[in-house]
Design a protein around this motif. Structure first.
Motif, PDB file in Angstrom:
ATOM      1  N   SER A  52      49.682  21.880  33.932  1.00  0.00           N
ATOM      2  CA  SER A  52      48.996  22.393  34.825  1.00  0.00           C
ATOM      3  C   SER A  52      47.657  23.552  34.185  1.00  0.00           C
ATOM      4  O   SER A  52      48.125  23.960  33.318  1.00  0.00           O
ATOM      5  N   LEU A  53      47.316  24.069  34.684  1.00  0.00           N
ATOM      6  CA  LEU A  53      45.843  24.650  34.004  1.00  0.00           C
ATOM      7  C   LEU A  53      45.876  26.369  34.521  1.00  0.00           C
ATOM      8  O   LEU A  53      44.847  26.771  34.585  1.00  0.00           O
ATOM      9  N   ASN A  54      46.995  26.659  35.242  1.00  0.00           N
ATOM     10  CA  ASN A  54      47.047  27.434  35.957  1.00  0.00           C
ATOM     11  C   ASN A  54      47.020  28.922  34.799  1.00  0.00           C
ATOM     12  O   ASN A  54      45.410  29.586  34.797  1.00  0.00           O
ATOM     13  N   LYS A  55      47.182  28.591  33.090  1.00  0.00           N
ATOM     14  CA  LYS A  55      47.379  30.013  33.269  1.00  0.00           C
ATOM     15  C   LYS A  55      45.716  29.548  32.006  1.00  0.00           C
ATOM     16  O   LYS A  55      45.160  31.190  31.735  1.00  0.00           O
ATOM     17  N   ILE A  56      45.395  29.118  31.488  1.00  0.00           N
ATOM     18  CA  ILE A  56      44.135  28.992  31.501  1.00  0.00           C
ATOM     19  C   ILE A  56      42.388  29.202  32.337  1.00  0.00           C
ATOM     20  O   ILE A  56      41.389  29.948  31.634  1.00  0.00           O
ATOM     21  N   LEU A  57      43.749  29.354  33.435  1.00  0.00           N
ATOM     22  CA  LEU A  57      41.999  29.010  34.568  1.00  0.00           C
ATOM     23  C   LEU A  57      42.230  30.699  34.668  1.00  0.00           C
ATOM     24  O   LEU A  57      41.504  31.673  35.817  1.00  0.00           O
ATOM     25  N   ASN A  58      43.137  31.469  34.472  1.00  0.00           N
ATOM     26  CA  ASN A  58      43.250  32.710  34.803  1.00  0.00           C
ATOM     27  C   ASN A  58      42.325  33.593  33.784  1.00  0.00           C
ATOM     28  O   ASN A  58      42.023  35.230  34.425  1.00  0.00           O
ATOM     29  N   GLU A  59      42.001  33.656  33.344  1.00  0.00           N
ATOM     30  CA  GLU A  59      40.777  34.663  31.893  1.00  0.00           C
ATOM     31  C   GLU A  59      40.028  34.118  32.296  1.00  0.00           C
ATOM     32  O   GLU A  59      39.355  33.971  33.393  1.00  0.00           O
ATOM     33  N   ALA A 177      36.107  35.740  26.736  1.00  0.00           N
ATOM     34  CA  ALA A 177      36.520  34.513  27.140  1.00  0.00           C
ATOM     35  C   ALA A 177      35.264  34.147  27.301  1.00  0.00           C
ATOM     36  O   ALA A 177      34.444  34.751  28.375  1.00  0.00           O
ATOM     37  N   LEU A 178      35.281  32.646  26.977  1.00  0.00           N
ATOM     38  CA  LEU A 178      34.133  31.748  26.741  1.00  0.00           C
ATOM     39  C   LEU A 178      34.691  29.946  27.165  1.00  0.00           C
ATOM     40  O   LEU A 178      34.745  29.398  27.048  1.00  0.00           O
TER      41      LEU A 178
END
Length: 437
Positions: A52-59, A177-178
């Protein structure tokens, strides 16, 4: 603003800010339409079922860095393979660093994608190869749409590149965040040989998301030897998309060493378009904490009399998660194919998880294909034997785990890479052992 919305609003301004010819412009525009339609992948898709990408896409990622941050050689020396002379293409926060790099146009081209996009002398190669191997999935299309910088490597026919080429991407934390989207194009012409080392390294605790795409073309009887070193900080995530097209009698090998990062997804795709091709995919993963590493591989056998060899080893501790999803496709015309795939894993924590799914799709009837996976713990009898010979338990465990991954290391052709990886493994296992290389 959600990341997808930010990317959509940024695309037009990006296209107007970069200097490319009409061909590249059209490729980018078509790719962005694909990303707009598909969006980011979710666990509803079979290929992303366990990631799941959810955690890293929230930035709240910055899509473009606002300023450049200079680095000195002494600050980054430990991340480079500095024991040997190499060509270097170094990027800092997505921008080319000329003083840390060593490029060349002396018989070969080791330079920048931005130069290849904008200069007429590279147009023929760009039109023949750029975006010709990459798939049309959403993340690859996103990279294609925003591609502006990365490594451009063209090795003309009958060239033995005398020293390896390093492609290094550093992130410094100038932004809270980049998001980075490097694009590499590597074309190796007939009878040529090149060795390449790639690394993405965060120098900050700030969130970094890298969506990288590399296209590699190994033409007739070319040899490509590629190494990926992934040992990043706990807030750095990498989605690495590599596509390799091989022509007749070429040899291409990729070794992937995944030791650190918040989330790593390696999509490695081989397409064999000729006879007597040899493809090698090998990897070692050693992670702990809550790290997540996902290897997704494809070898597409299209023509007869070809081989492929996949060997991935994983050691998972604490609350880490590993994924291996390997697919081999053998078309009806690909008779006499020899395809091998294995994924072996050791869980050294009751809370660690591994999801492994080797797959074969065979439409030919005269082939030799095998696949398999194992999941287990360290051999207690071997551990007891070593302890009975006076080896402390911690060192005994380390030796067993090193032996477990050694057949992957044994095929590494650059001794300095093998030494560097061995040191990283020893450090990951928490021991100091003098391994005999």
């Amino acid at each position: 603003m959600e990341l997808k919305e930010k990317l959509v609003s940024s695309f037009l301004a990006f296209e107007n800010s970069v200097d490319v010819d009409a061909y590249v412009h059209d490729v980018r525009s078509d790719a962005f339409k694909i990303f707009e339609e598909k969006g980011f992948p979710t666990k509803k898709e079979e290929a992303w079922k366990y990631t799941s990408l959810n955690k890293i896409l929230n930035e709240d990622y910055s899509v473009f860095p606002k300023q450049e941050n200079a680095l000195e050689y002494k600050d980054v020396k430990k991340y480079l393979i500095h024991d040997i002379d190499t060509y270097k293409v170094v990027f800092i926060d997505g921008k080319y660093s000329s003083h840390l790099s060593q490029t060349t146009h002396d018989g070969i081209d080791v330079c920048l994608m931005s130069a290849a996009f904008s200069k007429p002398k590279y147009r023929l190669v760009i039109e023949n190869y750029f975006n010709k191997a990459a798939s049309k999935d959403s993340l690859t299309s996103l990279n294609t749409a925003f591609s502006s910088e990365g490594a451009y490597i063209h090795i003309p026919k009958n060239k033995l590149v005398e020293k390896p080429i390093q492609i290094i991407h550093f992130s410094t934390g100038n932004e809270s965040a980049l998001m980075l989207q490097p694009r590499n194009l590597i074309v190796v012409d007939e009878n040529s040989h090149v060795q390449i080392i790639e690394r993405h390294q965060s120098l900050t605790s700030n969130a970094i998301l890298t969506n990288s795409v590399t296209e590699i073309f190994a033409n007739k009887r070319a040899i490509v030897d590629y190494y990926k070193i992934q040992n990043d900080n706990s807030n750095a995530s990498l989605i690495d998309n590599t596509f390799i097209k091989q022509k007749q009698e070429s040899v291409a090998s990729v070794h992937t060493f995944s030791f650190g990062g918040k989330l790593i997804r390696n999509n490695l795709n081989y397409y064999q378009e000729g006879e007597r091709i040899d493809s090698t995919l090998k990897g070692v993963t050693i992670i702990g904490d809550k790290q997540h590493v996902d290897h997704n591989t494809l070898v597409h056998h299209i023509e007869p009399n070809c081989e492929s060899h996949q060997d991935y080893k994983g050691i998972f501790g604490e609350n880490s998660t590993g994924v291996f999803n390997g697919k081999i496709i053998v078309e009806k015309e690909a008779q006499k194919t020899n395809a091998f795939q294995v994924n072996n894993n050791i869980l050294i924590s009751d809370k660690a998880t591994i999801n492994t799914k080797p797959q074969l799709e065979i439409f030919a009837d005269d082939v030799k294909c095998s696949h398999g996976c194992t999941i287990g713990q360290l051999d207690e009898s071997a551990l007891f034997y070593m302890q009975s010979r006076g080896i402390p338990k911690k060192e005994a465990k380390a030796l067993l785990m090193y032996a477990f991954s050694n057949n992957v290391l044994s095929s590494v052709k650059i001794p300095e890479i093998k030494q560097r990886i061995t040191k990283i493994i020893a450090n990951k296992l928490g021991v100091s052992i003098g391994f005999d290389l």
